[in-house]
Design a protein around this motif. Structure first.
Motif, PDB file in Angstrom:
ATOM      1  N   ASP A  89       0.836  -1.201   0.000  1.00 43.62           N
ATOM      2  CA  ASP A  89       0.000   0.000   0.000  1.00 43.62           C
ATOM      3  C   ASP A  89       0.872   1.251   0.000  1.00 43.62           C
ATOM      4  OD1 ASP A  89      -2.341  -1.442   0.128  1.00 43.62           O
ATOM      5  OD2 ASP A  89      -2.655  -1.135   2.277  1.00 43.62           O
ATOM      6  N   PRO A  90       0.519   2.257  -0.787  1.00 41.74           N
ATOM      7  CA  PRO A  90       1.187   3.551  -0.632  1.00 41.74           C
ATOM      8  C   PRO A  90       0.776   4.161   0.705  1.00 41.74           C
ATOM      9  CG  PRO A  90      -0.637   3.737  -2.165  1.00 41.74           C
ATOM     10  CD  PRO A  90      -0.505   2.278  -1.844  1.00 41.74           C
ATOM     11  N   GLU A  92      -0.078   7.071   1.476  1.00 38.99           N
ATOM     12  CA  GLU A  92      -1.198   8.001   1.411  1.00 38.99           C
ATOM     13  C   GLU A  92      -2.552   7.292   1.444  1.00 38.99           C
ATOM     14  OE1 GLU A  92      -0.527  10.121  -2.142  1.00 38.99           O
ATOM     15  OE2 GLU A  92      -0.903   8.421  -3.486  1.00 38.99           O
ATOM     16  N   GLU A 106       3.456   8.385  -1.953  1.00 39.75           N
ATOM     17  CA  GLU A 106       3.536   7.240  -2.852  1.00 39.75           C
ATOM     18  C   GLU A 106       4.480   6.155  -2.362  1.00 39.75           C
ATOM     19  OE1 GLU A 106       4.375   8.466  -6.812  1.00 39.75           O
ATOM     20  OE2 GLU A 106       2.545   9.671  -7.009  1.00 39.75           O
ATOM     21  N   VAL A 107       5.314   6.463  -1.387  1.00 37.63           N
ATOM     22  CA  VAL A 107       6.196   5.414  -0.878  1.00 37.63           C
ATOM     23  C   VAL A 107       5.341   4.344  -0.209  1.00 37.63           C
ATOM     24  CG1 VAL A 107       8.049   7.080  -0.537  1.00 37.63           C
ATOM     25  CG2 VAL A 107       6.614   6.434   1.400  1.00 37.63           C
ATOM     26  N   THR A 108       5.788   3.101  -0.280  1.00 39.89           N
ATOM     27  CA  THR A 108       4.998   2.005   0.263  1.00 39.89           C
ATOM     28  C   THR A 108       5.404   1.694   1.697  1.00 39.89           C
ATOM     29  OG1 THR A 108       6.478   0.225  -0.429  1.00 39.89           O
ATOM     30  CG2 THR A 108       4.849   1.018  -2.052  1.00 39.89           C
TER      31      THR A 108
END
Length: 464
Positions: A89-90, A92, A106-108
């Motif tokens: 999941d990102p 956010e 956007e980082v997971t």
């Protein structure tokens, strides 16, 4: 036969005590505590202090710094196992852009756990470890105006702010504070009654030792606030030995064995110059003295800590000191593991035949030699209808395979991890060959009539 949790031999205890004494003296530490655990039970502890006739013990709290990250990672993995999030999941998806304040949404979650999100190593000034957490009230205060230092997902770059975000993630999904989730979901189930976010007596004081003179200066002990999930905790040698047992075997009240094993699987290649180690999902990895260790190191002004576990040897070790620099707790903890593993090696489990219910004649008929081209392999049965495929001579790719409910097996390690091994049968039901990721294994090397890709020369084997 001797139990692995019985007292150590006097000679082993002396070697351990000597290592701790040398560490305290050479590292110029006000105090130093070492401990060894087996199967989650502390079997030895020792300490040295600069105060004659007085030394801390395994129940004295020290600040453990980044060892806190392992606890935070466990909380995140619990959310994953409960289906409340996916590691891909990102961020956010669970924290709003307004909360993040920067373009890091956007980082997971997996990238944050394994330090591959590209985030900076530290927060913007002032130095977060020596200043009140009240100075950083929002994630934006932790990330700064330019949070990314590397392309996302490409590089291992250790990040304290990344674990702050993971702590905020836990709070957003759980609906309670990070500290409350920690207490309810880890500390209480595992009986870690002497691990806490704030120091509880008896505890050591943090000191800075002058690099060029034998004088000391007290270090401040700050509440890290939002940065707490990256390094807030205090703990004891005895609690950490118990926690090490959990990291080795899991505990279904917190995380199962498969998940803690997943945490200590390398998540990304190590950085340049770090080929002796790596990082999993919240767990550091180390190759030392020919064995693989997992655990974590930690430091905050006034304290250094190290925890290493060797699953193969069934030994864990903890080293804690109250000095900002000098004592090499990581190396000492690894040495304590080595001393016990070499002096009192673990007894293997007694050999026993498979349970009758697991003996399948069709599976038994598959055992023995198989050939991939001219490479000779052996297939043998394991527990739970698992199989092991290994080279019979020379170099080759060995792998263990777990049985799948629908038939066949899935690779668990090495080159074939995640690949499917299956039996291919002829129209009459007899076994033709084994298929593994398109590789064909036959009973004879290049036998005429076998399903060898490309066929077999009709003239067969020949001499000069």
């Amino acid at each position: 036969m001797t139990s692995s949790c019985e007292a150590l031999l006097p000679s082993t205890e002396r070697a351990l005590a000597h290592r701790v004494a040398v560490a305290q003296a050479d590292g110029r530490a006000p105090s130093f505590v070492g401990a060894v655990g087996r199967e989650g039970v502390m079997v030895w502890s020792g300490a040295r202090s600069c105060v004659d006739g007085h030394a801390p013990d395994a129940d004295t709290q020290y600040r453990i710094g980044s060892l806190t990250k392992v606890f935070t990672a466990v909380l995140v993995m619990r959310l994953r196992d409960e289906g409340l999030l996916d590691l891909n999941d990102p961020l956010e998806k669970h924290l709003s852009g307004m909360e993040l304040g920067n373009a890091v949404g956007e980082v997971t979650i997996a990238q944050l756990l394994g330090h591959t999100a590209g985030l900076g190593a530290e927060t913007p000034a002032p130095w977060w470890e020596r200043t009140p957490g009240a100075l950083r009230r929002e994630p934006a205060d932790v990330l700064g105006e330019e949070p990314l230092r590397h392309p996302v997902g490409r590089t291992h770059h250790y990040s304290n702010p990344g674990y702050t975000l993971l702590g905020s993630l836990v709070e957003a999904v759980r609906g309670v504070t990070w500290e409350e989730a920690l207490r309810r979901e880890i500390l209480e189930p595992l009986g870690l009654s002497r691990t806490s976010a704030q120091p509880i007596a008896p505890h050591a004081g943090g000191w800075a030792v002058h690099p060029w003179a034998d004088v000391m200066l007290p270090e401040p002990s700050e509440d890290l606030g939002l940065m707490a999930p990256a390094g807030q905790l205090w703990s004891t040698a005895e609690d950490l030995c118990r926690f090490a047992g959990f990291l080795a075997h899991g505990d279904d009240r917190v995380l199962g064995a498969a998940t803690v094993e997943e945490m200590r699987t390398p998540a990304a290649p190590p950085g340049a110059g770090e080929w002796e180690g790596g990082y999993g999902l919240g767990v550091q990895l180390l190759r030392r003295d020919g064995r693989t260790l997992f655990g974590h190191t930690g430091s905050l002004p006034g304290f250094v800590a190290g925890l290493w576990v060797s699953a193969e040897d069934g030994v864990a070790a903890v080293a804690l000191a109250n000095a900002t620099s000098g004592p090499l707790t990581s190396a000492v903890a690894a040495d304590l593991v080595r001393i016990v593993a070499e002096a009192e090696p673990r007894f293997p489990e007694p050999w026993r035949p498979l349970p009758a219910a697991e003996v399948d004649q069709e599976l038994l008929a598959l055992t023995g030699p198989w050939y991939w081209g001219t490479y000779a392999y052996g297939l043998r049965l394991g527990a739970g209808r698992s199989v092991v495929l290994e080279p019979l001579r020379g170099a080759g790719r060995r792998a263990t395979f777990r049985a799948l409910p629908e038939g066949g097996w899935i690779g668990l390690d090495g080159y074939y991890a995640g690949e499917t091994l299956r039996v291919v049968r002829r129209p009459d039901g007899s076994v033709s060959h084994l298929d593994l990721a398109s590789f064909v294994f036959t009973r004879e090397p290049y036998e005429q009539g076998d399903a060898v890709p490309g066929g077999v020369d009709e003239a067969g084997w020949r001499g000069l």
